[in-house]
Scaffold this active site. Sequence first.
Site, PDB file in Angstrom:
ATOM      1  N   GLU A  97      57.928  -6.319  37.395  1.00  0.00           N
ATOM      2  CA  GLU A  97      57.064  -5.592  36.460  1.00  0.00           C
ATOM      3  C   GLU A  97      57.826  -4.404  35.882  1.00  0.00           C
ATOM      4  O   GLU A  97      58.667  -3.809  36.547  1.00  0.00           O
ATOM      5  CB  GLU A  97      55.806  -5.143  37.229  1.00  0.00           C
ATOM      6  CG  GLU A  97      54.836  -4.261  36.493  1.00  0.00           C
ATOM      7  CD  GLU A  97      54.202  -4.859  35.244  1.00  0.00           C
ATOM      8  OE1 GLU A  97      54.962  -5.354  34.403  1.00  0.00           O
ATOM      9  OE2 GLU A  97      52.965  -4.781  35.097  1.00  0.00           O
ATOM     10  N   ASP A  98      57.527  -4.051  34.651  1.00  0.00           N
ATOM     11  CA  ASP A  98      58.219  -2.919  34.033  1.00  0.00           C
ATOM     12  C   ASP A  98      57.716  -1.593  34.600  1.00  0.00           C
ATOM     13  O   ASP A  98      58.481  -0.742  35.016  1.00  0.00           O
ATOM     14  CB  ASP A  98      58.068  -2.944  32.496  1.00  0.00           C
ATOM     15  CG  ASP A  98      56.625  -3.109  32.031  1.00  0.00           C
ATOM     16  OD1 ASP A  98      55.711  -3.189  32.876  1.00  0.00           O
ATOM     17  OD2 ASP A  98      56.403  -3.159  30.808  1.00  0.00           O
ATOM     18  N   ASP A 101      51.089   1.681  36.383  1.00  0.00           N
ATOM     19  CA  ASP A 101      50.393   2.890  35.953  1.00  0.00           C
ATOM     20  C   ASP A 101      49.107   2.982  36.784  1.00  0.00           C
ATOM     21  O   ASP A 101      49.123   3.468  37.916  1.00  0.00           O
ATOM     22  CB  ASP A 101      50.155   2.742  34.447  1.00  0.00           C
ATOM     23  CG  ASP A 101      49.574   3.969  33.786  1.00  0.00           C
ATOM     24  OD1 ASP A 101      49.631   5.045  34.385  1.00  0.00           O
ATOM     25  OD2 ASP A 101      49.051   3.858  32.671  1.00  0.00           O
ATOM     26  N   PHE A 150      53.860   8.928  28.792  1.00  0.00           N
ATOM     27  CA  PHE A 150      53.890   7.590  28.234  1.00  0.00           C
ATOM     28  C   PHE A 150      55.334   7.302  27.851  1.00  0.00           C
ATOM     29  O   PHE A 150      55.953   8.062  27.111  1.00  0.00           O
ATOM     30  CB  PHE A 150      52.971   7.446  27.022  1.00  0.00           C
ATOM     31  CG  PHE A 150      52.770   6.002  26.647  1.00  0.00           C
ATOM     32  CD1 PHE A 150      51.795   5.245  27.284  1.00  0.00           C
ATOM     33  CD2 PHE A 150      53.590   5.388  25.710  1.00  0.00           C
ATOM     34  CE1 PHE A 150      51.637   3.891  26.986  1.00  0.00           C
ATOM     35  CE2 PHE A 150      53.435   4.047  25.405  1.00  0.00           C
ATOM     36  CZ  PHE A 150      52.457   3.302  26.034  1.00  0.00           C
ATOM     37  N   ARG A 163      60.948  -1.452  22.042  1.00  0.00           N
ATOM     38  CA  ARG A 163      61.350  -2.266  23.203  1.00  0.00           C
ATOM     39  C   ARG A 163      62.863  -2.408  23.331  1.00  0.00           C
ATOM     40  O   ARG A 163      63.390  -2.607  24.421  1.00  0.00           O
ATOM     41  CB  ARG A 163      60.753  -3.674  23.096  1.00  0.00           C
ATOM     42  CG  ARG A 163      59.258  -3.739  23.273  1.00  0.00           C
ATOM     43  CD  ARG A 163      58.845  -5.184  23.517  1.00  0.00           C
ATOM     44  NE  ARG A 163      57.427  -5.423  23.327  1.00  0.00           N
ATOM     45  CZ  ARG A 163      56.490  -5.246  24.252  1.00  0.00           C
ATOM     46  NH1 ARG A 163      56.827  -4.799  25.448  1.00  0.00           N
ATOM     47  NH2 ARG A 163      55.233  -5.508  24.005  1.00  0.00           N
TER      48      ARG A 163
HETATM   49  P1  IMP Z   1      48.336  -0.601  34.649  1.00  0.00           P
HETATM   50  O1  IMP Z   1      47.458  -1.817  34.736  1.00  0.00           O
HETATM   51  O2  IMP Z   1      47.571   0.619  34.233  1.00  0.00           O
HETATM   52  O3  IMP Z   1      49.158  -0.372  35.905  1.00  0.00           O
HETATM   53  O4  IMP Z   1      49.322  -0.849  33.442  1.00  0.00           O
HETATM   54  C1  IMP Z   1      50.417  -1.677  33.543  1.00  0.00           C
HETATM   55  C2  IMP Z   1      50.884  -2.122  32.178  1.00  0.00           C
HETATM   56  O5  IMP Z   1      50.566  -1.194  31.143  1.00  0.00           O
HETATM   57  C3  IMP Z   1      52.395  -2.225  32.185  1.00  0.00           C
HETATM   58  O6  IMP Z   1      52.799  -3.531  32.501  1.00  0.00           O
HETATM   59  C4  IMP Z   1      52.764  -1.849  30.773  1.00  0.00           C
HETATM   60  O7  IMP Z   1      52.781  -2.999  29.978  1.00  0.00           O
HETATM   61  C5  IMP Z   1      51.657  -0.938  30.323  1.00  0.00           C
HETATM   62  N1  IMP Z   1      52.042   0.485  30.476  1.00  0.00           N
HETATM   63  C6  IMP Z   1      51.614   1.370  31.394  1.00  0.00           C
HETATM   64  N2  IMP Z   1      52.156   2.576  31.224  1.00  0.00           N
HETATM   65  C7  IMP Z   1      52.981   2.441  30.159  1.00  0.00           C
HETATM   66  C8  IMP Z   1      53.882   3.355  29.505  1.00  0.00           C
HETATM   67  O8  IMP Z   1      54.045   4.542  29.847  1.00  0.00           O
HETATM   68  N3  IMP Z   1      54.561   2.831  28.452  1.00  0.00           N
HETATM   69  C9  IMP Z   1      54.437   1.557  28.020  1.00  0.00           C
HETATM   70  N4  IMP Z   1      53.620   0.676  28.613  1.00  0.00           N
HETATM   71  C10 IMP Z   1      52.908   1.114  29.680  1.00  0.00           C
END
Ligand code: IMP
Length: 175
Positions: A97-98, A101, A150, A163
Amino acid sequence: MAAGLRLLIPEEKIQARIRELGRQIAQDYPEGVLYLVGILKGAWIFLADLARAIERPVRIDFIGISSYGTGKSTSGEVKLTKDLDCSIEGEDVLIVEDIVDSGVTLSYLLHVLAQRKPRSLRVAALLDKPSRRTAAVDLAYVGFQIPDAFVVGYGLDYAEQYRNLRDVYALEEPS
Ligand code: IMP
């Protein structure tokens, strides 16, 4: 005024950390093939570099998940946009996973994939924003913990932009 980019993690640091993670992962897994599952779209560049840093046989597949649309915080609604091509039953699976959050996306995916009975299921995340977590997730491998900003670049986007940047940047709002 347009939003600005502030350098957070330079390319050399990212690549050095990925080499460490690759060595660690190669050591941690028993003999056999490791199944890397990249989450589209943000993890594709990290997956490409991590896979080459893991010196052992790997298979690679992708899963598509969407939860953000074009905004900056999760909608809380997660949907599967592309499923895996192959079965993971009995496999050692490492989700790549990238960024984690809120943890909502990953906990949904872990739940979906666990039902398919892999032998093991772990997560490697390049970036971890622990201060924003609402869903508890266990991250076996983390590249960097970052503050609540972000971020874009190295696969990560804002509204599909940025990207292809080699480094990770914080996206700053215009003042
Ligand atoms: P979560 O479900 O809130 O943990 O969000 C995870 C997904 O949201 C990641 O796989 C990203 O695609 C996107 N995401 C969360 N934070 C960021 C950020 O700071 N920049 C870009 N994409 C983000």
